[in-house]
Design a protein around this motif. Structure first.
Motif, PDB file in Angstrom:
ATOM      1  N   VAL A   1      -1.318  19.643 -12.409  1.00 27.08           N
ATOM      2  CA  VAL A   1      -1.026  18.258 -12.904  1.00 27.08           C
ATOM      3  C   VAL A   1       0.070  17.963 -12.190  1.00 27.08           C
ATOM      4  N   ILE A   2       0.647  16.706 -11.561  1.00 30.41           N
ATOM      5  CA  ILE A   2       1.771  16.517 -11.084  1.00 30.41           C
ATOM      6  C   ILE A   2       2.241  15.432 -11.265  1.00 30.41           C
ATOM      7  N   ILE A   3       3.090  14.849 -12.419  1.00 24.33           N
ATOM      8  CA  ILE A   3       3.810  14.009 -12.329  1.00 24.33           C
ATOM      9  C   ILE A   3       4.983  13.764 -11.182  1.00 24.33           C
ATOM     10  N   ASP A   4       4.405  12.233 -11.267  1.00 26.90           N
ATOM     11  CA  ASP A   4       5.066  11.740  -9.295  1.00 26.90           C
ATOM     12  C   ASP A   4       6.372  11.023  -9.920  1.00 26.90           C
ATOM     13  N   ARG A   5       7.196  11.278  -9.676  1.00 20.63           N
ATOM     14  CA  ARG A   5       8.649   9.873  -9.441  1.00 20.63           C
ATOM     15  C   ARG A   5       9.132   9.695  -8.536  1.00 20.63           C
ATOM     16  N   ILE A   6       8.564   9.991  -7.260  1.00 24.80           N
ATOM     17  CA  ILE A   6       9.858  10.094  -7.020  1.00 24.80           C
ATOM     18  C   ILE A   6       9.198   9.721  -4.917  1.00 24.80           C
ATOM     19  N   SER A   7       7.533   9.980  -4.611  1.00 26.43           N
ATOM     20  CA  SER A   7       6.862   9.939  -3.952  1.00 26.43           C
ATOM     21  C   SER A   7       7.389   8.078  -3.460  1.00 26.43           C
ATOM     22  N   GLN A   8       7.749   7.247  -4.199  1.00 22.30           N
ATOM     23  CA  GLN A   8       7.588   5.987  -3.386  1.00 22.30           C
ATOM     24  C   GLN A   8       8.859   5.865  -2.518  1.00 22.30           C
TER      25      GLN A   8
ATOM     26  N   ALA B   1      -4.714  16.080  -4.316  1.00 20.60           N
ATOM     27  CA  ALA B   1      -4.985  15.128  -4.881  1.00 20.60           C
ATOM     28  C   ALA B   1      -6.360  15.277  -4.263  1.00 20.60           C
ATOM     29  N   LEU B   2      -6.600  15.928  -3.054  1.00 22.08           N
ATOM     30  CA  LEU B   2      -8.266  15.764  -2.211  1.00 22.08           C
ATOM     31  C   LEU B   2      -8.367  17.385  -2.914  1.00 22.08           C
ATOM     32  N   CYS B   3      -7.615  18.289  -3.024  1.00 18.98           N
ATOM     33  CA  CYS B   3      -7.791  19.781  -3.548  1.00 18.98           C
ATOM     34  C   CYS B   3      -8.182  20.112  -4.904  1.00 18.98           C
ATOM     35  N   GLY B   4      -8.181  18.447  -6.027  1.00 14.71           N
ATOM     36  CA  GLY B   4      -8.047  18.812  -7.711  1.00 14.71           C
ATOM     37  C   GLY B   4      -7.329  18.549  -7.764  1.00 14.71           C
ATOM     38  N   THR B   5      -5.683  18.491  -8.447  1.00 11.68           N
ATOM     39  CA  THR B   5      -4.259  17.758  -8.641  1.00 11.68           C
ATOM     40  C   THR B   5      -5.297  16.711  -9.013  1.00 11.68           C
ATOM     41  N   ALA B   6      -4.770  16.512 -10.636  1.00 13.13           N
ATOM     42  CA  ALA B   6      -4.725  15.577 -11.293  1.00 13.13           C
ATOM     43  C   ALA B   6      -3.295  14.829 -11.325  1.00 13.13           C
ATOM     44  N   VAL B   7      -3.239  13.906  -9.967  1.00 14.94           N
ATOM     45  CA  VAL B   7      -1.820  13.254 -10.076  1.00 14.94           C
ATOM     46  C   VAL B   7      -1.093  12.170 -10.301  1.00 14.94           C
ATOM     47  N   ILE B   8      -0.258  12.103 -11.630  1.00 17.35           N
ATOM     48  CA  ILE B   8       0.393  10.886 -11.951  1.00 17.35           C
ATOM     49  C   ILE B   8       1.209   9.762 -11.055  1.00 17.35           C
ATOM     50  N   ASN B   9       1.653   8.891 -11.451  1.00 25.64           N
ATOM     51  CA  ASN B   9      -0.639   8.422 -10.620  1.00 25.64           C
ATOM     52  C   ASN B   9      -0.909   8.891  -9.690  1.00 25.64           C
ATOM     53  N   ASN B  10      -1.893   7.571  -9.299  1.00 26.83           N
ATOM     54  CA  ASN B  10      -2.997   7.412  -8.328  1.00 26.83           C
ATOM     55  C   ASN B  10      -1.796   7.340  -6.817  1.00 26.83           C
ATOM     56  N   PRO B  11      -2.022   8.327  -5.920  1.00 28.70           N
ATOM     57  CA  PRO B  11      -0.786   8.717  -5.173  1.00 28.70           C
ATOM     58  C   PRO B  11      -1.761   7.451  -3.872  1.00 28.70           C
ATOM     59  N   PHE B  12      -2.597   7.085  -4.221  1.00 29.15           N
ATOM     60  CA  PHE B  12      -3.891   6.128  -2.857  1.00 29.15           C
ATOM     61  C   PHE B  12      -3.728   4.599  -3.408  1.00 29.15           C
ATOM     62  N   TRP B  13      -3.943   4.419  -4.952  1.00 30.66           N
ATOM     63  CA  TRP B  13      -3.668   3.643  -5.390  1.00 30.66           C
ATOM     64  C   TRP B  13      -1.983   2.671  -5.109  1.00 30.66           C
ATOM     65  N   TRP B  14      -1.629   3.952  -6.375  1.00 28.77           N
ATOM     66  CA  TRP B  14      -0.120   3.167  -5.150  1.00 28.77           C
ATOM     67  C   TRP B  14       0.609   2.863  -4.908  1.00 28.77           C
ATOM     68  N   SER B  15       0.140   3.618  -3.067  1.00 28.01           N
ATOM     69  CA  SER B  15      -0.200   3.209  -1.981  1.00 28.01           C
ATOM     70  C   SER B  15      -0.554   1.984  -1.363  1.00 28.01           C
ATOM     71  N   ALA B  16      -1.198   1.803  -2.359  1.00 30.70           N
ATOM     72  CA  ALA B  16      -1.968   0.458  -1.759  1.00 30.70           C
ATOM     73  C   ALA B  16      -1.403  -1.310  -2.567  1.00 30.70           C
ATOM     74  N   ASP B  17      -0.883  -0.548  -3.846  1.00 31.23           N
ATOM     75  CA  ASP B  17      -0.649  -1.440  -4.602  1.00 31.23           C
ATOM     76  C   ASP B  17       0.485  -2.170  -4.221  1.00 31.23           C
ATOM     77  N   GLU B  18       0.510  -3.267  -4.797  1.00 32.73           N
ATOM     78  CA  GLU B  18       1.814  -4.299  -4.288  1.00 32.73           C
ATOM     79  C   GLU B  18       2.065  -5.197  -5.549  1.00 32.73           C
ATOM     80  N   LYS B  19       3.598  -6.197  -5.396  1.00 36.57           N
ATOM     81  CA  LYS B  19       3.682  -6.448  -6.603  1.00 36.57           C
ATOM     82  C   LYS B  19       2.934  -8.219  -6.703  1.00 36.57           C
ATOM     83  N   PHE B  20       2.873  -8.721  -4.792  1.00 32.98           N
ATOM     84  CA  PHE B  20       1.738 -10.118  -5.310  1.00 32.98           C
ATOM     85  C   PHE B  20       0.308 -10.196  -5.604  1.00 32.98           C
ATOM     86  N   PHE B  21      -0.407  -8.704  -5.207  1.00 34.67           N
ATOM     87  CA  PHE B  21      -1.450  -8.546  -5.379  1.00 34.67           C
ATOM     88  C   PHE B  21      -1.830  -8.126  -6.860  1.00 34.67           C
TER      89      PHE B  21
END
Length: 317
Positions: A50-57, A70-90
């Motif tokens: 598990v990795i808690i992500d507090r800085i990749s933004q 994540a591709l290799c099996g780590t449970a990343v919190i938060n999901n880096p793929f969704w975080w990359s895709a998301d934004e406030k207007f969506f």
């Protein structure tokens, strides 16, 4: 041994307390530590369950590292793929589809042309835009803020069209939101952990920063249940394991003002001792749950209801 790592920047109080809390429980086969990166090879595991992500933004290198992990099996919190895709207007657009009240909001093209573009790049964009319709829809006073990012950076309160054009001229290449002002009676900042644990905190954004969690109001039992349901619905649709939702109550209706905060403030000096204790304990509990359930080489990420439903529809076709 399953390792739980936390990836962080300048902050200290939360990461240090999080690590200490997990290790103090003495769970066999579980250990927590700061993430250590000395190389990143394609397709190679990170060594963390598990990795808690507090800085990749703020650090694109870290975001790429986390996607590989994540591709290799780590449970990343938060999901880096969704975080990359998301934004406030969506987020606001989605809220209108899941019956969560939100301020009237429009997105605006950047005032200055993005780097490596020209006027020809915007052949599909009307100029001028239909400002009368936009201003009529949102109304004034209004707020203007970046469609991505946070921390109250480049946020403006606008009194009318002239004020808008003056302030918009200061925003450079930022893509901005123009949003209805919600004049509220009460305001709450709400942690949501794991899509199931909620902490609703009275919050007064009009106070000085160090006093914002000092408020003279508290929710009724009925409103507490209503706000908790809203917070859970938002995070379960978005798929965030660690997020905050800000709710402004106007005429008895809680409006979701800001709910794209996947690295929310968790510093003891700003959130206060009681809220800090709750978030440390709850994130530690959830991280251990994720570590115990994690399977090497599998997808251990959380995917929100929006993505799951879209994927299901594609499967049926």
């Amino acid at each position: 041994m399953k390792k739980i790592g936390i990836l962080f920047g300048k902050e200290r109080s939360f990461p240090e307390a999080f690590i200490e809390r997990i290790n103090s429980r003495g769970i066999a086969g579980i250990i927590a530590e700061p993430v250590v990166i000395d190389k990143v090879m394609q397709g190679e595991p990170s060594g963390y369950a598990v990795i808690i992500d507090r800085i990749s933004q703020d650090v694109p290198f870290y975001r790429a590292y986390l996607k590989n992990a994540a591709l290799c099996g780590t449970a990343v919190i938060n999901n880096p793929f969704w975080w990359s895709a998301d934004e406030k207007f969506f987020n606001n657009c989605l809220a209108t589809k899941i019956e969560v009240p939100v301020p009237k909001t429009v997105i605006l093209p950047s005032r200055e042309l993005p780097t490596d573009t020209s006027e020809a790049s915007f052949s599909n964009l009307s100029y001028p835009m239909d400002w009368p319709s936009i201003f009529s829809y949102v109304g004034f006073p209004a707020y203007m803020k970046p469609f991505a990012g946070g921390g109250w950076k480049s946020v403006y309160r606008l009194t009318g069209p002239e004020d808008f054009f003056e302030k918009h001229g200061e925003t450079g290449q930022l893509v901005m939101l123009l949003q209805e002002e919600i004049v509220f009676e009460e305001y709450y900042r709400c942690y949501c952990i794991g899509g199931k644990y909620v902490r609703i905190m009275p919050y007064e954004p009009r106070n000085p920063f160090h006093l914002r969690y000092v408020a003279d109001f508290s929710p009724s039992a009925e409103r507490l249940r209503e706000m908790e349901e809203i917070v859970l619905r938002i995070n379960q649709y978005l798929g965030y394991d660690f997020n905050t939702v800000e709710l402004a109550v106007r005429n008895g209706v809680p409006y979701a003002i800001d709910f794209c905060n996947p690295a929310p403030d968790a510093d003891i000096h700003s959130v206060g001792a009681e809220n800090f204790e709750w978030v440390v304990e709850t994130v530690a509990t959830f991280a251990i749950e994720k570590a115990l359930a994690q399977v090497d080489g599998k997808d251990n990420l959380t995917w929100g209801e929006y993505i799951r439903r879209s994927s299901h529809q594609q499967t049926l076709r």
